[in-house]
Scaffold this motif. Structure first.
Motif, PDB file in Angstrom:
ATOM      1  N   PRO A   1      80.033  36.166  17.103  1.00 37.01           N
ATOM      2  CA  PRO A   1      80.660  36.192  18.420  1.00 37.01           C
ATOM      3  C   PRO A   1      82.077  34.354  18.349  1.00 37.01           C
ATOM      4  O   PRO A   1      82.906  35.541  18.859  1.00 37.01           O
ATOM      5  CB  PRO A   1      79.188  35.817  19.172  1.00 37.01           C
ATOM      6  N   MET A   2      81.911  34.225  17.613  1.00 39.41           N
ATOM      7  CA  MET A   2      83.162  32.946  17.343  1.00 39.41           C
ATOM      8  C   MET A   2      84.123  33.477  16.628  1.00 39.41           C
ATOM      9  O   MET A   2      84.882  33.303  17.002  1.00 39.41           O
ATOM     10  CB  MET A   2      82.236  31.959  16.859  1.00 39.41           C
ATOM     11  N   VAL A   3      84.085  34.123  16.394  1.00 37.61           N
ATOM     12  CA  VAL A   3      85.414  35.294  14.933  1.00 37.61           C
ATOM     13  C   VAL A   3      85.664  35.655  16.390  1.00 37.61           C
ATOM     14  O   VAL A   3      87.026  36.257  16.803  1.00 37.61           O
ATOM     15  CB  VAL A   3      85.173  36.441  13.903  1.00 37.61           C
ATOM     16  N   HIS A   4      85.103  36.561  17.377  1.00 38.18           N
ATOM     17  CA  HIS A   4      85.731  37.470  18.438  1.00 38.18           C
ATOM     18  C   HIS A   4      85.819  36.916  19.603  1.00 38.18           C
ATOM     19  O   HIS A   4      87.567  37.466  20.354  1.00 38.18           O
ATOM     20  CB  HIS A   4      84.392  38.752  18.695  1.00 38.18           C
ATOM     21  N   PHE A   5      85.370  35.866  19.112  1.00 34.96           N
ATOM     22  CA  PHE A   5      85.956  34.608  20.910  1.00 34.96           C
ATOM     23  C   PHE A   5      86.645  34.272  20.439  1.00 34.96           C
ATOM     24  O   PHE A   5      88.247  34.166  21.264  1.00 34.96           O
ATOM     25  CB  PHE A   5      85.256  33.962  20.771  1.00 34.96           C
ATOM     26  N   ASN A   6      87.259  33.501  19.239  1.00 39.88           N
ATOM     27  CA  ASN A   6      88.815  33.225  18.695  1.00 39.88           C
ATOM     28  C   ASN A   6      90.117  34.253  18.797  1.00 39.88           C
ATOM     29  O   ASN A   6      90.422  34.326  19.596  1.00 39.88           O
ATOM     30  CB  ASN A   6      88.795  32.400  17.490  1.00 39.88           C
ATOM     31  N   LEU A   7      89.623  35.559  18.525  1.00 37.70           N
ATOM     32  CA  LEU A   7      90.618  36.469  18.453  1.00 37.70           C
ATOM     33  C   LEU A   7      91.136  36.821  19.770  1.00 37.70           C
ATOM     34  O   LEU A   7      92.384  36.973  19.924  1.00 37.70           O
ATOM     35  CB  LEU A   7      89.684  37.671  17.835  1.00 37.70           C
ATOM     36  N   GLY A   8      89.673  36.801  20.666  1.00 36.22           N
ATOM     37  CA  GLY A   8      89.939  37.011  22.430  1.00 36.22           C
ATOM     38  C   GLY A   8      90.838  36.274  23.073  1.00 36.22           C
ATOM     39  O   GLY A   8      92.346  36.385  23.277  1.00 36.22           O
ATOM     40  N   LEU A   9      90.798  34.720  22.523  1.00 33.96           N
ATOM     41  CA  LEU A   9      91.903  33.575  22.904  1.00 33.96           C
ATOM     42  C   LEU A   9      93.148  34.018  22.423  1.00 33.96           C
ATOM     43  O   LEU A   9      94.368  33.441  23.059  1.00 33.96           O
ATOM     44  CB  LEU A   9      91.304  32.744  23.056  1.00 33.96           C
ATOM     45  N   ILE A  10      92.993  33.849  21.193  1.00 26.48           N
ATOM     46  CA  ILE A  10      94.592  34.178  19.892  1.00 26.48           C
ATOM     47  C   ILE A  10      95.672  35.168  21.325  1.00 26.48           C
ATOM     48  O   ILE A  10      96.566  35.261  21.910  1.00 26.48           O
ATOM     49  CB  ILE A  10      94.244  34.719  19.227  1.00 26.48           C
ATOM     50  N   TYR A  11      94.488  36.516  21.461  1.00 27.27           N
ATOM     51  CA  TYR A  11      95.465  37.343  22.180  1.00 27.27           C
ATOM     52  C   TYR A  11      96.188  37.024  23.345  1.00 27.27           C
ATOM     53  O   TYR A  11      97.007  37.551  23.792  1.00 27.27           O
ATOM     54  CB  TYR A  11      94.633  38.596  22.440  1.00 27.27           C
ATOM     55  N   PHE A  12      94.891  36.274  24.559  1.00 23.45           N
ATOM     56  CA  PHE A  12      95.244  36.070  25.648  1.00 23.45           C
ATOM     57  C   PHE A  12      96.824  34.733  25.212  1.00 23.45           C
ATOM     58  O   PHE A  12      97.732  35.014  26.149  1.00 23.45           O
ATOM     59  CB  PHE A  12      94.214  35.124  25.747  1.00 23.45           C
TER      60      PHE A  12
ATOM     61  N   LEU B   1     100.533  31.634  16.494  1.00 18.36           N
ATOM     62  CA  LEU B   1      99.395  32.058  16.454  1.00 18.36           C
ATOM     63  C   LEU B   1      99.445  33.388  15.854  1.00 18.36           C
ATOM     64  O   LEU B   1      98.341  34.270  15.674  1.00 18.36           O
ATOM     65  CB  LEU B   1      99.424  32.837  17.965  1.00 18.36           C
ATOM     66  N   HIS B   2     100.307  34.145  15.166  1.00 17.25           N
ATOM     67  CA  HIS B   2     100.469  35.276  14.530  1.00 17.25           C
ATOM     68  C   HIS B   2      99.727  35.328  13.219  1.00 17.25           C
ATOM     69  O   HIS B   2      98.086  35.837  12.538  1.00 17.25           O
ATOM     70  CB  HIS B   2     101.698  36.057  14.194  1.00 17.25           C
ATOM     71  N   GLU B   3      99.635  33.778  12.033  1.00 21.08           N
ATOM     72  CA  GLU B   3      99.124  33.511  11.228  1.00 21.08           C
ATOM     73  C   GLU B   3      97.191  33.272  11.573  1.00 21.08           C
ATOM     74  O   GLU B   3      96.720  34.515  10.777  1.00 21.08           O
ATOM     75  CB  GLU B   3      99.559  32.676  10.724  1.00 21.08           C
ATOM     76  N   ALA B   4      97.223  33.215  13.052  1.00 20.23           N
ATOM     77  CA  ALA B   4      95.734  32.702  13.079  1.00 20.23           C
ATOM     78  C   ALA B   4      95.054  34.315  13.359  1.00 20.23           C
ATOM     79  O   ALA B   4      93.788  34.027  13.530  1.00 20.23           O
ATOM     80  CB  ALA B   4      95.616  32.239  13.932  1.00 20.23           C
ATOM     81  N   LYS B   5      95.580  35.037  15.043  1.00 15.67           N
ATOM     82  CA  LYS B   5      95.310  36.362  14.878  1.00 15.67           C
ATOM     83  C   LYS B   5      95.163  37.334  13.028  1.00 15.67           C
ATOM     84  O   LYS B   5      93.915  37.858  13.070  1.00 15.67           O
ATOM     85  CB  LYS B   5      96.671  37.472  15.656  1.00 15.67           C
TER      86      LYS B   5
ATOM     87  N   PHE C   1      96.007  28.223  14.770  1.00 17.31           N
ATOM     88  CA  PHE C   1      95.480  28.468  16.103  1.00 17.31           C
ATOM     89  C   PHE C   1      96.746  26.766  16.633  1.00 17.31           C
ATOM     90  O   PHE C   1      97.311  26.987  17.771  1.00 17.31           O
ATOM     91  CB  PHE C   1      94.409  28.681  16.465  1.00 17.31           C
ATOM     92  N   LYS C   2      95.749  26.144  16.438  1.00 11.62           N
ATOM     93  CA  LYS C   2      96.284  24.542  16.960  1.00 11.62           C
ATOM     94  C   LYS C   2      97.590  24.040  16.543  1.00 11.62           C
ATOM     95  O   LYS C   2      97.865  23.207  17.881  1.00 11.62           O
ATOM     96  CB  LYS C   2      94.913  23.148  16.711  1.00 11.62           C
TER      97      LYS C   2
END
Length: 93
Positions: free
Chosen positions: A56-67, A38-42, A33-34
């Motif tokens: 929860p942090m997995v879902h949080f980061n997934l939401g940030l990536i989609y955004f 982004l596709h690899e991070a996703k 991500f950094k």
């Protein structure tokens, strides 16, 4: 950057031994991500969300990536999940 290269190599070695290790996969996803990959991070966080659905942090980061990918509608589901989990944790006190 030598340190970053070393970190990625170390994570890849760990993932070669255990592809679903929570902390290796999570940190790999954060680094991707950094780096703007982004596709690899996703892919990392999608895998983790299937294996660790209550993390929860997995879902949080997934939401940030989609955004960041511009998929605003898709970013809502994981971020709402984190919000509900957080509210549920607060209600336990």
């Amino acid at each position: 950057n030598n340190e970053l290269t070393h970190a990625i190599e170390s994570l890849k070695k760990g993932l070669a031994q255990n592809p679903t290790h929570l902390y290796c996969r999570f940190n790999h996803g954060v680094l991707m991500f950094k780096l703007g990959l982004l596709h690899e991070a996703k892919a990392d966080f999608l895998m983790l969300s299937a294996i660790y659905p209550k993390e929860p942090m997995v879902h949080f980061n997934l939401g940030l990536i989609y955004f960041q990918l511009g998929d605003y509608e898709k970013s809502c589901e994981p971020l709402e999940f984190v919000t509900k989990m957080s509210l549920g944790a607060l209600n336990q006190f």
